[in-house]
Design an enzyme around this catalytic site. Structure first.
Site, mmCIF file in Angstrom:
data_model
loop_
_atom_site.group_PDB
_atom_site.id
_atom_site.type_symbol
_atom_site.label_atom_id
_atom_site.label_comp_id
_atom_site.label_asym_id
_atom_site.label_seq_id
_atom_site.Cartn_x
_atom_site.Cartn_y
_atom_site.Cartn_z
ATOM 1 N N SER A 254 40.119 40.365 45.915
ATOM 2 C CA SER A 254 38.707 40.596 45.515
ATOM 3 C C SER A 254 37.973 39.237 46.206
ATOM 4 O O SER A 254 38.720 38.517 46.224
ATOM 5 C CB SER A 254 38.591 41.193 44.105
ATOM 6 O OG SER A 254 38.365 40.249 43.525
ATOM 7 N N LYS A 255 36.817 39.601 46.111
ATOM 8 C CA LYS A 255 35.442 38.817 46.386
ATOM 9 C C LYS A 255 35.749 37.835 45.999
ATOM 10 O O LYS A 255 35.633 36.260 45.731
ATOM 11 C CB LYS A 255 34.252 39.151 46.656
ATOM 12 C CG LYS A 255 34.346 40.607 47.631
ATOM 13 C CD LYS A 255 32.811 40.114 48.105
ATOM 14 C CE LYS A 255 32.621 40.946 49.614
ATOM 15 N NZ LYS A 255 32.116 42.873 49.132
ATOM 16 N N ARG A 256 36.212 37.831 44.399
ATOM 17 C CA ARG A 256 36.169 36.717 43.522
ATOM 18 C C ARG A 256 37.205 35.708 43.436
ATOM 19 O O ARG A 256 37.053 34.864 43.862
ATOM 20 C CB ARG A 256 36.798 37.153 42.524
ATOM 21 C CG ARG A 256 36.408 37.428 40.933
ATOM 22 C CD ARG A 256 36.634 38.464 39.918
ATOM 23 N NE ARG A 256 38.117 39.092 39.692
ATOM 24 C CZ ARG A 256 39.131 38.629 39.433
ATOM 25 N NH1 ARG A 256 39.059 37.388 39.085
ATOM 26 N NH2 ARG A 256 40.496 39.610 40.131
ATOM 27 N N HIS A 257 37.942 36.333 44.381
ATOM 28 C CA HIS A 257 38.861 35.348 45.238
ATOM 29 C C HIS A 257 38.595 34.210 46.131
ATOM 30 O O HIS A 257 39.534 32.747 46.970
ATOM 31 C CB HIS A 257 40.105 35.612 45.674
ATOM 32 C CG HIS A 257 41.389 36.037 44.439
ATOM 33 N ND1 HIS A 257 41.251 38.049 43.896
ATOM 34 C CD2 HIS A 257 42.152 35.879 43.549
ATOM 35 C CE1 HIS A 257 42.112 38.064 42.845
ATOM 36 N NE2 HIS A 257 42.352 36.690 42.883
#
Ligand code: GLU
Ligand code: ZN
Length: 499
Positions: A254-257
């Site tokens: 996800s964008k967290r990565h």
């Protein structure tokens, strides 16, 4: 049986790694089997579908060289299938489902459905979702409602008993009790558009799809789809639900990565062949050791049998490494053509480049070729060759474990060394310079890295740059000495302020 597969994205956002992985697997599977790939845009959720998302889909498929093989005629060419243009077809098949007793019109108002949900939550009822009210209407009542012109949705009659199973190439048999399926899902919304389930099943059948390869998150929908195939009296295709794509921490990517939009990778200067190659390895492998594949190779060797059950791990560092390897394979001229648009975009050079800029570009290619990870880094790495740089901040000039006085000493000394080197014209090459500085480092009892750090900061304005001496040679005597002088003055000021 000739293979027919499809990529069927819903255009609600930018193409991301997971979606493009699905597209690539379908594309390579079709090619390896001599089959056909269909592109189908599933835009029946009119509230969420956007034209930007459609454009992004075309752009990214084009960038990666994924082409589809057939579709409805569009201005001499053929376009993809677009579900919002096929409403008549879905209507026709829905009428048939209703006539055959597999679906029914539901006239419940949104207010009634909300009240129902609130009550279910309040009483912690085991019954969840729609209560099948309109499934059990009296005939008279139903006729009244039909005549009234009240808005309605069309719902599917999920059998109350039994279970539904299907076979997945990777996961084996997947079964679900019918009573665990969401009671009577909507097939046609009140705006007249079909929901994903209905349009997806009808199209897969009408388009003769033989294998459905899609993300694992669609497994829960599988049973409902099978029930729909049964209701229509159709044979379902083979299913192959693809393993998740995860980050290195084992969580769904996800964008967290980091970025997940393929467009971002393009803008950062990843090469399409590197992205294609790397994404193909997310959940597929040929033999556990071969990592580099050209498109042509993947078009031959890709197979369903080699798709892994385990999730694919997306490792940004690994992709950087892949991209670097692909950059190394380019010829100097190819690399020049690749970086110029990035230098222009980032305001480093003119469009088109001036003759002087062209000269610098030609001369710097050998310096960056071995170390560039992505084309987008070129501006940061080489700006100092094209433009004047700001005088660095003192903290960026002083090596660890040293102080301003030490940095000053180093700069003064290197200024003299450079002057000596250049005293007799432009003679010395990078290697000679390096030897000279190596000897000096030894004399000063500092590491070469610590010695070069202030010089690099003064001359390039950056901690990362192409090899320093080559860079200095390219930059030339005048600018090099000027920049060193400026930094010397900066440090002198700092020292004066301190006393
Ligand atoms: N439109 C669905 C999606 O966006 C397609 C799922 C499928 O391939 O059946 O993922
Ligand atoms: Zn109802």
């Amino acid at each position: 049986m000739s293979v027919r597969v499809r990529y069927a994205p819903s255009p609600t956002g930018l193409q991301h790694i997971g979606g493009i992985r699905t597209a690539l697997f379908n594309y390579f599977f079709a090619r390896s089997q001599g089959g056909n790939l269909i592109l189908r845009i599933e835009d029946t959720d009119q509230e969420r579908a956007t034209s930007e998302a459609v454009q992004d889909l075309y752009d990214m498929l084009d960038w990666l060289g994924i082409s589809w093989d057939e579709g409805p005629e569009k201005g001499g060419d053929f376009g993809p299938y677009i579900q919002s243009e096929r409403n008549e077809i879905y209507r026709e098949y829905t009428e048939k489902l209703i006539a055959d007793g597999y679906a029914y019109r539901c006239y419940c108002t949104p207010e009634r459905l909300t009240a129902l949900r609130t009550e279910q939550e309040r009483s912690k009822s085991k019954e969840k979702g729609y209560d099948r009210y309109c499934r059990n209407l009296e005939d008279g009542e139903r006729r009244e409602l039909e005549k009234s012109g009240k808005p309605y949705v069309i719902r599917f009659k999920v059998p109350l008993e039994g279970k539904t199973s299907f076979n997945d190439v990777l996961m084996g048999t997947i079964s679900r009790k019918n009573r665990d399926i969401n009671p009577d899902p909507v097939l046609v919304k009140s705006d007249g558009f079909p929901t994903y389930h209905l349009a997806n099943v009808i199209d897969d059948h009408l388009m003769g799809i033989t294998h459905i390869m899609r993300a694992q998150e669609w497994i829960p929908s599988g049973s409902l789809h099978i029930l729909l195939y049964e209701a229509f009296g159709w044979e379902p295709p083979f299913y192959c639900h693809l393993p998740l794509v995860m980050g290195k921490d084992g969580q769904k990517l996800s964008k967290r990565h980091g970025s997940t939009a393929v467009r971002d990778f393009k803008n950062d200067g990843y090469l399409p062949e590197a992205v294609m190659n790397y994404i193909s390895l997310l959940g597929w492998s040929y033999d556990d050791k071969t990592e580099f594949f050209t498109r042509e190779e993947l078009e031959k060797v890709f197979s369903l049998e080699k798709i892994n059950k385990a999730p694919g791990v997306f490792d940004y560092k690994k992709l950087d490494w892949f991209n670097g390897m692909y950059i190394r394979q380019k010829s100097p001229v190819e690399l020049r053509d690749l970086i110029i648009p990035f230098l222009i975009r980032d305001g480093i050079i003119a469009d088109p480049p001036t003759d002087d800029q062209e000269k610098v570009i030609g001369a710097m290619i050998p310096l960056i070729h071995e170390r560039l990870k992505k084309l987008g880094d070129v501006a940061k790495m080489t700006r100092f060759l094209f433009q004047d740089i700001e005088t660095p901040k003192p903290e960026d000039v002083i090596p660890k474990k040293a102080n301003a006085a030490k940095a000053l000493e180093i700069l003064n000394l290197s200024k003299d060394l450079f002057k000596g080197i250049w005293g007799s014209g432009d003679g010395a090459d990078g290697e000679d310079m390096e030897q000279l500085f190596r000897d000096t480092a030894e004399k000063l009892h500092v590491g070469l890295g610590a010695l070069l750090m202030p010089i690099r900061a003064a001359v390039t304005g950056s901690k990362i740059s192409p090899p320093l001496f080559e860079s200095v040679r390219l930059l030339g005597k005048k600018k090099t000495l000027e920049r060193i002088d400026r930094t010397i003055r900066l440090l002198e000021q700092k020292l004066e302020q301190e006393v």
